[in-house]
Design an enzyme around this catalytic site. Structure first.
Site, PDB file in Angstrom:
ATOM      1  N   HIS A  66     -10.888  -6.034   1.430  1.00 34.20           N
ATOM      2  CA  HIS A  66     -10.805  -7.238   0.589  1.00 34.20           C
ATOM      3  C   HIS A  66     -11.571  -8.324   1.346  1.00 34.20           C
ATOM      4  O   HIS A  66     -11.070  -8.830   2.349  1.00 34.20           O
ATOM      5  CB  HIS A  66      -9.352  -7.661   0.400  1.00 34.20           C
ATOM      6  CG  HIS A  66      -8.496  -6.597  -0.218  1.00 34.20           C
ATOM      7  ND1 HIS A  66      -8.221  -6.532  -1.565  1.00 34.20           N
ATOM      8  CD2 HIS A  66      -7.853  -5.543   0.335  1.00 34.20           C
ATOM      9  CE1 HIS A  66      -7.438  -5.495  -1.814  1.00 34.20           C
ATOM     10  NE2 HIS A  66      -7.199  -4.871  -0.672  1.00 34.20           N
ATOM     11  N   ARG A  68     -12.887 -11.241   0.000  1.00 40.78           N
ATOM     12  CA  ARG A  68     -12.508 -12.604  -0.425  1.00 40.78           C
ATOM     13  C   ARG A  68     -13.595 -13.448  -1.068  1.00 40.78           C
ATOM     14  O   ARG A  68     -13.309 -14.576  -1.460  1.00 40.78           O
ATOM     15  CB  ARG A  68     -11.924 -13.394   0.760  1.00 40.78           C
ATOM     16  CG  ARG A  68     -10.828 -12.694   1.539  1.00 40.78           C
ATOM     17  CD  ARG A  68      -9.670 -12.308   0.680  1.00 40.78           C
ATOM     18  NE  ARG A  68      -8.507 -11.889   1.454  1.00 40.78           N
ATOM     19  CZ  ARG A  68      -7.523 -11.148   0.949  1.00 40.78           C
ATOM     20  NH1 ARG A  68      -7.567 -10.724  -0.310  1.00 40.78           N
ATOM     21  NH2 ARG A  68      -6.486 -10.813   1.674  1.00 40.78           N
ATOM     22  N   ASP A 305      -8.007  -1.249   4.382  1.00 41.04           N
ATOM     23  CA  ASP A 305      -7.369  -2.266   3.532  1.00 41.04           C
ATOM     24  C   ASP A 305      -7.482  -3.641   4.201  1.00 41.04           C
ATOM     25  O   ASP A 305      -6.559  -4.466   4.107  1.00 41.04           O
ATOM     26  CB  ASP A 305      -5.901  -1.904   3.239  1.00 41.04           C
ATOM     27  CG  ASP A 305      -5.296  -2.778   2.144  1.00 41.04           C
ATOM     28  OD1 ASP A 305      -6.065  -3.373   1.372  1.00 41.04           O
ATOM     29  OD2 ASP A 305      -4.061  -2.874   2.084  1.00 41.04           O
ATOM     30  N   HIS A 309      -5.781 -13.077   5.811  1.00 39.04           N
ATOM     31  CA  HIS A 309      -5.180 -14.349   5.403  1.00 39.04           C
ATOM     32  C   HIS A 309      -5.181 -15.226   6.649  1.00 39.04           C
ATOM     33  O   HIS A 309      -5.096 -14.716   7.773  1.00 39.04           O
ATOM     34  CB  HIS A 309      -3.742 -14.151   4.933  1.00 39.04           C
ATOM     35  CG  HIS A 309      -3.620 -13.260   3.737  1.00 39.04           C
ATOM     36  ND1 HIS A 309      -3.921 -13.669   2.463  1.00 39.04           N
ATOM     37  CD2 HIS A 309      -3.246 -11.960   3.624  1.00 39.04           C
ATOM     38  CE1 HIS A 309      -3.721 -12.672   1.607  1.00 39.04           C
ATOM     39  NE2 HIS A 309      -3.328 -11.617   2.293  1.00 39.04           N
TER      40      HIS A 309
HETATM   41  O1  DOR Z   1      -1.374  -6.229   1.755  1.00 37.90           O
HETATM   42  C1  DOR Z   1      -2.242  -6.259   0.899  1.00 37.90           C
HETATM   43  N1  DOR Z   1      -3.004  -7.346   0.718  1.00 37.90           N
HETATM   44  N2  DOR Z   1      -2.427  -5.183   0.128  1.00 37.90           N
HETATM   45  C2  DOR Z   1      -3.277  -5.212  -0.933  1.00 37.90           C
HETATM   46  O2  DOR Z   1      -3.456  -4.196  -1.552  1.00 37.90           O
HETATM   47  C3  DOR Z   1      -3.946  -6.472  -1.316  1.00 37.90           C
HETATM   48  C4  DOR Z   1      -4.149  -7.290  -0.113  1.00 37.90           C
HETATM   49  C5  DOR Z   1      -4.735  -8.652  -0.321  1.00 37.90           C
HETATM   50  O3  DOR Z   1      -5.703  -8.757  -1.094  1.00 37.90           O
HETATM   51  O4  DOR Z   1      -4.299  -9.593   0.328  1.00 37.90           O
END
Ligand code: DOR
Length: 439
Positions: A66, A68, A305, A309
């Site tokens: 991800h 962003r 994955d 954040h």
């Molecule tokens: O922990 C997660 N965060 N699992 C996901 O599948 C999405 C991801 C996110 O985009 O923050």
């Protein structure tokens, strides 16, 4: 366009496609591997790398990240993420659609491809997200590794948790469907049961093994009904692994993350909400069953994955703390360290992190060190151990769940399309990757 460039990697311990190692040289020209041999002579390469003492592996293809961009660039963007990839030996990635706007249309997919072409140091592909109402877009999207369905753990339009809506997606078209398999109804119910508890360890009880198993069972049922190519993302439980061990159609694949192999619910005590992710960390028993399933081929490959954040966001008390942790900088070293501890072999790690991913997603010419393949390579150092340090992270979120872990197998040099993008701690930010194709 760049002029023909050649690169000679000298004296490496090269992993061959048959899983054996050859002490020798690899010659690349432009974007491709030209020759692999014990002693390549009669050539004047533009660049030569002395790889004595280092091991040469196919570049990592991370099939679930991800990154962003667009819309959430305060956490990460395609440039910073791809710098982190280069440092981690990741030469290609497949990125998920929960950006802003969501990647649920061709227009949004094209926008990501354009952004990546201008700023990504490594190769890229982007999933198209299912909303339950965008079937024409799902059928036509190009190029994409597949359709991403969040069966749970997602808010808003990207959540598809009703069987009828899921069935309609499985029934139409042929392309790969990748599922985030958690049962939203069970999660909702357990959120109410455990409301008010701020200990982040409760996350693993709210989104428990049963929530994952229920959704994986449903996805399998629909996949079998339509013989539809299914990929189970970040499988996290012993229960799902046992289910697949009993009943895994040839058109189904599954992946696991390094953190679901080497971290567990004990890690909430160590790092609190930094250990919070979806699907959550499980028990040491789940760790062991997942390892065995991976070694036995029940689980096909590894994805990080990578879901950054900021530390500020993560510092909010549970359940306001967001789920997700970064991973592309550390995944290869975490897995190679496990290999050196005897959990698996180095050749298995390369298969799970490159070869098997290329095969499963039909990415041509990647995942092996052989003439004709793309020159996406990583030279790793298996002789030295170094700790994961926060101040050395390149991801924009600037933290790692593995801080302080002493790891080996760090990338010494990462090569994308025959160009050195990372070498002994230094990035070459001029290098650009290419859009991946899927056949
Ligand atoms: O922990 C997660 N965060 N699992 C996901 O599948 C999405 C991801 C996110 O985009 O923050």
């Amino acid at each position: 366009m760049s002029s023909p460039q050649s690169l000679l990697i000298r004296g490496a311990r090269i992993l061959l496609p048959n899983g054996e190692f050859l002490l020798g040289d690899v010659l690349t020209r432009d974007r491709h591997i030209i020759e692999v041999g014990t002693d390549i002579a009669n050539t004047t390469p533009a660049t030569e790398i002395d790889a004595k003492g280092l091991t040469l592996l196919p570049g990592v293809i991370d099939p679930q990240v991800h990154f962003r961009e667009p819309g959430l660039e305060h956490k990460e963007d395609l440039f910073t993420a791809s710098c982190a990839c280069a440092k981690g030996g990741v030469t290609s990635f497949l990125e998920m659609p929960n950006t802003r706007p969501l990647t649920t249309t061709q227009e949004a997919l094209d926008d990501k491809l354009q952004r990546a072409a201008s700023k990504c140091l490594v190769n890229y592909g982007f999933f198209i997200g299912a909303t339950g109402e965008n079937t024409p877009e799902l059928l036509a999207a190009h190029p994409t590794p597949g359709i991403k369905i969040f069966m749970g753990s997602m808010h808003g339009q990207l959540l598809v948790d009703q069987e009828a809506a899921l069935e309609s997606i499985f029934a139409q078209g042929q392309r790969l469907i990748a599922v985030h398999a958690e049962d939203q109804a069970r999660i909702n119910q357990r959120r109410q049961e455990f409301a008010g508890i701020q200990d982040p360890a409760i996350h693993s009880q709210i989104q428990d093994n049963q929530a994952a198993l229920l959704a994986t069972k449903l996805a399998l049922k629909l996949s079998k009904k339509y013989q539809r190519r299914l990929h189970i993302l970040h499988m996290s439980t012993a229960d799902e692994a046992e289910l697949l061990r009993q009943d895994k159609p040839s058109w189904v694949t599954a992946e696991v993350t390094p953190q679901h192999l080497v971290m567990n619910t004990g890690d909430y005590q160590r790092i609190g909400t930094l250990a919070q992710m979806n699907p959550p960390l499980r028990s040491p028993h789940d760790n062991e069953v997942l390892w065995q399933a991976l070694r036995d081929g029940v689980i096909d490959f590894i994805a990080t994955d990578h879901a950054p954040h900021t530390l500020e966001e993560k510092a909010q008390p549970y359940p306001n703390s967001p789920s997700g942790m970064p991973g592309v900088e550390t995944s290869l070293a975490v897995m190679l360290t496990a290999a050196m501890e005897g959990k698996c072999t180095v050749a298995q790690v390369a298969n799970w992190m490159s070869t098997a991913v290329a095969v499963a997603y039909g990415i041509p010419n990647k995942g092996a060190i052989a003439p004709g393949y793309d020159a996406d390579l990583v030279l790793v150092d298996l002789n030295t151990y170094r700790p994961v340090l926060r101040e050395e992270t390149l991801t924009k979120c600037r933290w790692s769940p593995f801080e302080g872990w002493n790891l080996t197998g760090w990338a010494d040099t990462t090569i994308v399309g025959g160009q050195i993008v990372y070498h002994k701690g230094k990035l070459n930010t001029e290098v650009r990757g290419q859009a991946l194709s899927f056949v």
